[in-house]
Design a protein around this motif. Structure first.
Motif, mmCIF file in Angstrom:
data_model
loop_
_atom_site.group_PDB
_atom_site.id
_atom_site.type_symbol
_atom_site.label_atom_id
_atom_site.label_comp_id
_atom_site.label_asym_id
_atom_site.label_seq_id
_atom_site.Cartn_x
_atom_site.Cartn_y
_atom_site.Cartn_z
ATOM 1 N N ARG A 96 4.393 -10.139 18.543
ATOM 2 C CA ARG A 96 4.163 -10.789 19.836
ATOM 3 C C ARG A 96 5.390 -11.573 20.294
ATOM 4 N N GLU A 97 5.943 -12.374 19.426
ATOM 5 C CA GLU A 97 7.018 -13.288 19.815
ATOM 6 C C GLU A 97 8.352 -12.572 20.050
ATOM 7 N N ASP A 98 8.594 -11.501 19.298
ATOM 8 C CA ASP A 98 9.880 -10.807 19.424
ATOM 9 C C ASP A 98 9.791 -9.533 20.254
ATOM 10 N N GLY A 99 8.592 -9.172 20.682
ATOM 11 C CA GLY A 99 8.439 -8.004 21.531
ATOM 12 C C GLY A 99 8.818 -6.706 20.847
ATOM 13 N N VAL A 100 8.436 -6.572 19.571
ATOM 14 C CA VAL A 100 8.766 -5.372 18.815
ATOM 15 C C VAL A 100 7.485 -4.728 18.294
ATOM 16 N N ARG A 101 7.625 -3.506 17.764
ATOM 17 C CA ARG A 101 6.510 -2.839 17.111
ATOM 18 C C ARG A 101 6.898 -2.553 15.667
ATOM 19 N N LEU A 102 6.071 -2.978 14.730
ATOM 20 C CA LEU A 102 6.360 -2.750 13.325
ATOM 21 C C LEU A 102 6.098 -1.293 12.954
ATOM 22 N N LEU A 103 7.021 -0.717 12.201
ATOM 23 C CA LEU A 103 6.853 0.638 11.683
ATOM 24 C C LEU A 103 6.289 0.605 10.272
ATOM 25 N N MET A 104 6.660 -0.423 9.528
ATOM 26 C CA MET A 104 6.094 -0.648 8.204
ATOM 27 C C MET A 104 6.388 -2.077 7.790
ATOM 28 N N ALA A 105 5.585 -2.607 6.878
ATOM 29 C CA ALA A 105 5.801 -3.944 6.322
ATOM 30 C C ALA A 105 5.349 -3.901 4.875
ATOM 31 N N VAL A 106 6.253 -4.267 3.970
ATOM 32 C CA VAL A 106 6.002 -4.075 2.541
ATOM 33 C C VAL A 106 6.444 -5.309 1.761
ATOM 34 N N GLU A 107 6.064 -5.323 0.490
ATOM 35 C CA GLU A 107 6.566 -6.332 -0.435
ATOM 36 C C GLU A 107 7.804 -5.770 -1.132
ATOM 37 N N SER A 108 8.824 -6.613 -1.230
ATOM 38 C CA SER A 108 10.020 -6.270 -1.971
ATOM 39 C C SER A 108 10.265 -7.384 -2.973
ATOM 40 N N GLY A 109 11.046 -7.129 -4.026
ATOM 41 C CA GLY A 109 11.258 -8.167 -5.026
ATOM 42 C C GLY A 109 10.312 -8.021 -6.206
ATOM 43 N N SER A 110 10.214 -9.067 -7.013
ATOM 44 C CA SER A 110 9.552 -8.960 -8.316
ATOM 45 C C SER A 110 8.083 -8.570 -8.228
ATOM 46 N N ARG A 111 7.388 -8.943 -7.161
ATOM 47 C CA ARG A 111 5.972 -8.562 -7.057
ATOM 48 C C ARG A 111 5.821 -7.046 -6.886
ATOM 49 N N ALA A 112 6.704 -6.434 -6.130
ATOM 50 C CA ALA A 112 6.646 -4.982 -5.957
ATOM 51 C C ALA A 112 7.315 -4.253 -7.119
ATOM 52 N N TRP A 113 8.223 -4.935 -7.801
ATOM 53 C CA TRP A 113 8.886 -4.317 -8.956
ATOM 54 C C TRP A 113 7.964 -4.262 -10.172
ATOM 55 N N GLY A 114 6.883 -5.058 -10.147
ATOM 56 C CA GLY A 114 5.928 -4.998 -11.249
ATOM 57 C C GLY A 114 6.135 -6.035 -12.324
ATOM 58 N N PHE A 115 6.908 -7.110 -12.013
ATOM 59 C CA PHE A 115 7.060 -8.188 -12.990
ATOM 60 C C PHE A 115 7.108 -9.555 -12.302
ATOM 61 N N PRO A 116 6.036 -9.929 -11.588
ATOM 62 C CA PRO A 116 6.009 -11.218 -10.898
ATOM 63 C C PRO A 116 5.797 -12.383 -11.859
ATOM 64 N N SER A 117 6.267 -13.536 -11.453
ATOM 65 C CA SER A 117 5.925 -14.796 -12.109
ATOM 66 C C SER A 117 4.856 -15.476 -11.261
#
Length: 266
Positions: A26-47
């Motif tokens: 809404r604020e930036d006037g864009v359309r998301l194509l995808m939104a994902v988790e990156s970093g340790s939570r998606a890598w499979g070793f979160p703290s």
């Protein structure tokens, strides 16, 4: 903790993230194509105290790409309550894809999705898989791994568990590319270990590290694992064994056609 649990986002956190992503549109006037988790939570070793590294691709209305003054190609939001939102314009993403950017490859393959993928995302994934340069990816991962190794090899004492993983995952990615240069390395640690064909002794030690990291904070220390360290150092020096793939002109042509098709829909 099961493998499924490692990739589970608490409902209240997911709702918060989805709300923030909707505000970005809404604020930036864009359309998301995808939104994902990156970093340790998606890598499979979160703290327990790991950030939520939310990454997204977006497209702007067609008129923005024709404007005399270019619009910024990155959207960022301040980190609040461990939620870090950062996104790239699809034009920037495609430019980096042509440069064989391994970060975009990981976003595409993330096991944690916050919005439904646009139909263009599978096309993007197919394009990335067909043309990626295994040697370029290996160089990217080796640079990341060596930067981390240079820090923790200076001490004989304990090191933070996260530092192990920030060297281990790049080393496994180089190994996976060395063994099978036809496939982009998996993002998450478990399928990455399979692609790297680790022997069971090393798999058990990595699983122990994962268990330690899920129970301690980001700065928590670990005992040393000499076998893992030797494997890391060895693989990071074997980038030269990963073959190069020439960047054909057809790659740029297909990427541009893909971009123009997306923009024409806006």
């Amino acid at each position: 903790m099961t493998q499924k649990d490692l990739f589970t986002i608490a409902p209240e956190v997911r709702a918060d993230i989805e709300g923030r992503l909707a505000r970005v549109e809404r604020e930036d006037g864009v359309r998301l194509l995808m939104a994902v988790e990156s970093g340790s939570r998606a890598w499979g070793f979160p703290s327990p105290d790991s950030d939520f590294d939310v990454r997204f691709l977006y497209i702007r209305p067609r008129r923005d790409y024709l404007a005399l003054r270019p619009v910024r190609d990155v959207i960022e939001r301040p980190i609040v309550d461990l939620i870090d939102l950062n996104g790239w314009d699809i034009r920037k993403a495609l430019y980096l894809l042509l440069k064989h950017n391994a970060v975009l490859s990981e976003w595409i393959d993330s096991p944690i999705r916050y919005v439904a993928d646009n139909p263009a995302v599978p096309q993007l994934s197919e394009l990335a898989g067909r043309y990626f340069d295994p040697h370029g990816y290996a160089c990217h991962y080796a640079s990341l791994g060596k930067g981390m190794v240079s820090r923790w090899l200076e001490t004989d004492g304990q090191i933070a568990v996260k530092r192990y993983f920030y060297a281990l995952r790049p080393a496994l990615s180089v190994r996976a590319l060395r063994l099978d240069p036809s496939r982009r390395p998996p993002m998450s640690i478990q399928p990455l270990m399979q692609a790297a064909e680790l022997d069971q002794t090393l798999v058990d030690q990595v699983d122990e590290l994962i268990a330690r990291k899920t129970e301690t904070n980001e700065a928590g220390n670990s005992v040393r694992f000499p076998e893992i360290e030797r494997m890391i150092q060895d693989e990071l020096e074997r980038v030269g064994e990963v073959p190069k793939r020439v960047n054909p002109e057809k790659f740029a042509e297909e990427a541009e056609a893909f971009f123009l098709e997306l923009v024409d829909r806006e």
